[in-house]
Design a protein around this motif. Structure first.
Motif, PDB file in Angstrom:
ATOM      1  N   MET A 265      47.604  47.483  41.145  1.00 17.49           N
ATOM      2  CA  MET A 265      46.380  46.744  40.826  1.00 17.49           C
ATOM      3  C   MET A 265      45.571  46.488  42.096  1.00 17.49           C
ATOM      4  O   MET A 265      44.380  46.791  42.165  1.00 17.49           O
ATOM      5  CB  MET A 265      46.758  45.421  40.165  1.00 17.49           C
ATOM      6  CG  MET A 265      45.943  45.058  38.941  1.00 17.49           C
ATOM      7  SD  MET A 265      44.184  44.929  39.234  1.00 17.49           S
ATOM      8  CE  MET A 265      44.135  43.453  40.256  1.00 17.49           C
ATOM      9  N   LEU A 266      46.272  45.967  43.107  1.00 15.96           N
ATOM     10  CA  LEU A 266      45.588  45.583  44.339  1.00 15.96           C
ATOM     11  C   LEU A 266      44.997  46.809  45.032  1.00 15.96           C
ATOM     12  O   LEU A 266      43.954  46.720  45.673  1.00 15.96           O
ATOM     13  CB  LEU A 266      46.574  44.864  45.260  1.00 15.96           C
ATOM     14  CG  LEU A 266      45.976  43.796  46.173  1.00 15.96           C
ATOM     15  CD1 LEU A 266      45.189  42.800  45.349  1.00 15.96           C
ATOM     16  CD2 LEU A 266      47.074  43.095  46.939  1.00 15.96           C
TER      17      LEU A 266
ATOM     18  N   PHE B 191      41.532  47.658  44.359  1.00 17.23           N
ATOM     19  CA  PHE B 191      40.527  46.784  44.941  1.00 17.23           C
ATOM     20  C   PHE B 191      40.308  47.067  46.421  1.00 17.23           C
ATOM     21  O   PHE B 191      39.543  46.370  47.078  1.00 17.23           O
ATOM     22  CB  PHE B 191      40.899  45.314  44.727  1.00 17.23           C
ATOM     23  CG  PHE B 191      40.373  44.776  43.437  1.00 17.23           C
ATOM     24  CD1 PHE B 191      39.165  44.096  43.385  1.00 17.23           C
ATOM     25  CD2 PHE B 191      41.074  44.984  42.264  1.00 17.23           C
ATOM     26  CE1 PHE B 191      38.667  43.618  42.202  1.00 17.23           C
ATOM     27  CE2 PHE B 191      40.576  44.508  41.076  1.00 17.23           C
ATOM     28  CZ  PHE B 191      39.382  43.829  41.034  1.00 17.23           C
TER      29      PHE B 191
ATOM     30  N   PHE C 202      33.214  44.866  50.932  1.00 14.10           N
ATOM     31  CA  PHE C 202      33.052  43.496  51.415  1.00 14.10           C
ATOM     32  C   PHE C 202      32.935  43.487  52.939  1.00 14.10           C
ATOM     33  O   PHE C 202      32.061  42.815  53.506  1.00 14.10           O
ATOM     34  CB  PHE C 202      34.251  42.670  50.952  1.00 14.10           C
ATOM     35  CG  PHE C 202      34.278  41.283  51.507  1.00 14.10           C
ATOM     36  CD1 PHE C 202      33.311  40.364  51.146  1.00 14.10           C
ATOM     37  CD2 PHE C 202      35.270  40.894  52.382  1.00 14.10           C
ATOM     38  CE1 PHE C 202      33.328  39.087  51.661  1.00 14.10           C
ATOM     39  CE2 PHE C 202      35.295  39.624  52.902  1.00 14.10           C
ATOM     40  CZ  PHE C 202      34.320  38.724  52.542  1.00 14.10           C
TER      41      PHE C 202
END
Lengths: 120, 164
Positions: free
Chosen positions: A1-2, A5, A12
């Motif tokens: 999952m991570l 990102f 970012f």
């Protein structure tokens, strides 16, 4: 999952870098006019000298725009899982989502008819 | 390990921004710090493997609620320009109540056994959420009530603004 990102984290960092870059370069190079004057330190407004204060009291009307935005933002968040499950839903379950949309459309028409969306 | 580092980073962002909210002397700056605190919470949602809630946090809290609070501040005359005092004459009473609240919350936090599940979050958890939202036996009714609530918020705001 991570891991999915990682790209978001990369974006970012790019955004953070761009912000710091734009503030940092003039600061590092000590970019400033040789002769300072009140004209030069004015905020730029299409070449015209700005007059009056920027911190003025706004009309309560603008609050409606923000609130309409909030309501439809929340609606979008509610409808997203419903739309994802669309192909697995029974007919009445799809209708429930349609009722949800229709209720909020009625509210939008009400706000519109009341003239709250007119620009003042 | 990466998770722990990221948790510390986002936790620190959230806490530092929250402290800055209550210590900022300028109301407008307090709102901007609040948005940063919302962002930190969104990061925590990502770490909890709840990307939908992270997105909702960014959409609703940082986007819509943030805009709404800033608009609300702009409606007030000059309040956000002033360097407002941080405390009034009731600060001692508030401090006692705040410490009491902290004690109660800490006690509850320590006393509660936090249940965990063995299985990881499935890839189609969001679809399951969507099905549960419109299932009459589960969240179908609250789902429809939510739309009525949103309609009420709009009508109430229009009524208040029209009266002026």
């Amino acid at each position: 999952m991570l891991e999915q990102f990682t790209f978001v984290g990369f974006l970012f960092l790019v955004a953070l870098f761009l912000g710091l870059f734009m503030f940092g370069v003039p600061w590092l190079l000590r970019l400033r006019p040789r002769k300072s004057s009140s004209y030069k330190s004015d905020p730029y407004e299409c070449g015209l000298r700005p007059h009056g204060e920027a911190w003025v009291q706004f009309k309560a009307q603008y609050y409606i725009f923000a609130l309409v935005f909030l309501v439809f933002d929340v609606e979008a968040v509610f409808l997203f899982p419903w739309a994802l499950a669309y192909h697995h839903l029974a007919f009445y379950a799809v209708l429930e989502g349609v009722i949800f949309i229709l209720l909020l459309t009625a509210a939008l028409i009400y706000v519109w008819r009341k003239g709250a969306l007119e620009w003042m | 390990m990466t998770q722990l580092v990221l948790f510390v980073i986002f936790g620190a962002i959230t806490l530092a921004a929250a402290i800055a909210v209550v210590t900022a002397r300028n109301l407008f700056h307090a709102v901007l710090w609040l948005l940063l605190a919302f962002f930190g919470v969104a990061g925590l949602y990502v770490l909890l493997e709840a990307p939908f809630f992270a997105a909702a946090q960014l959409f609703i809290y940082m986007g819509a609620i943030g805009v709404l609070i800033i608009y609300a501040l702009m409606l007030t005359r000059g309040v956000m320009r002033q360097q407002v005092p941080l405390v009034n004459d009731q600060w001692a009473l508030v401090a006692v109540l705040a410490v009491a609240l902290l004690a109660v919350l800490s006690w509850l936090f320590l006393q509660h056994t936090w249940p965990t599940v063995d299985q990881a979050v499935g890839p189609d958890s969001l679809r399951t959420l969507g099905e549960a939202l419109v299932d009459p036996g589960r969240y179908g009714f609250p789902f429809e009530v939510a739309s009525v609530l949103l309609v009420m918020a709009l009508i109430g705001a229009v009524t208040i603004v029209r009266e002026r």
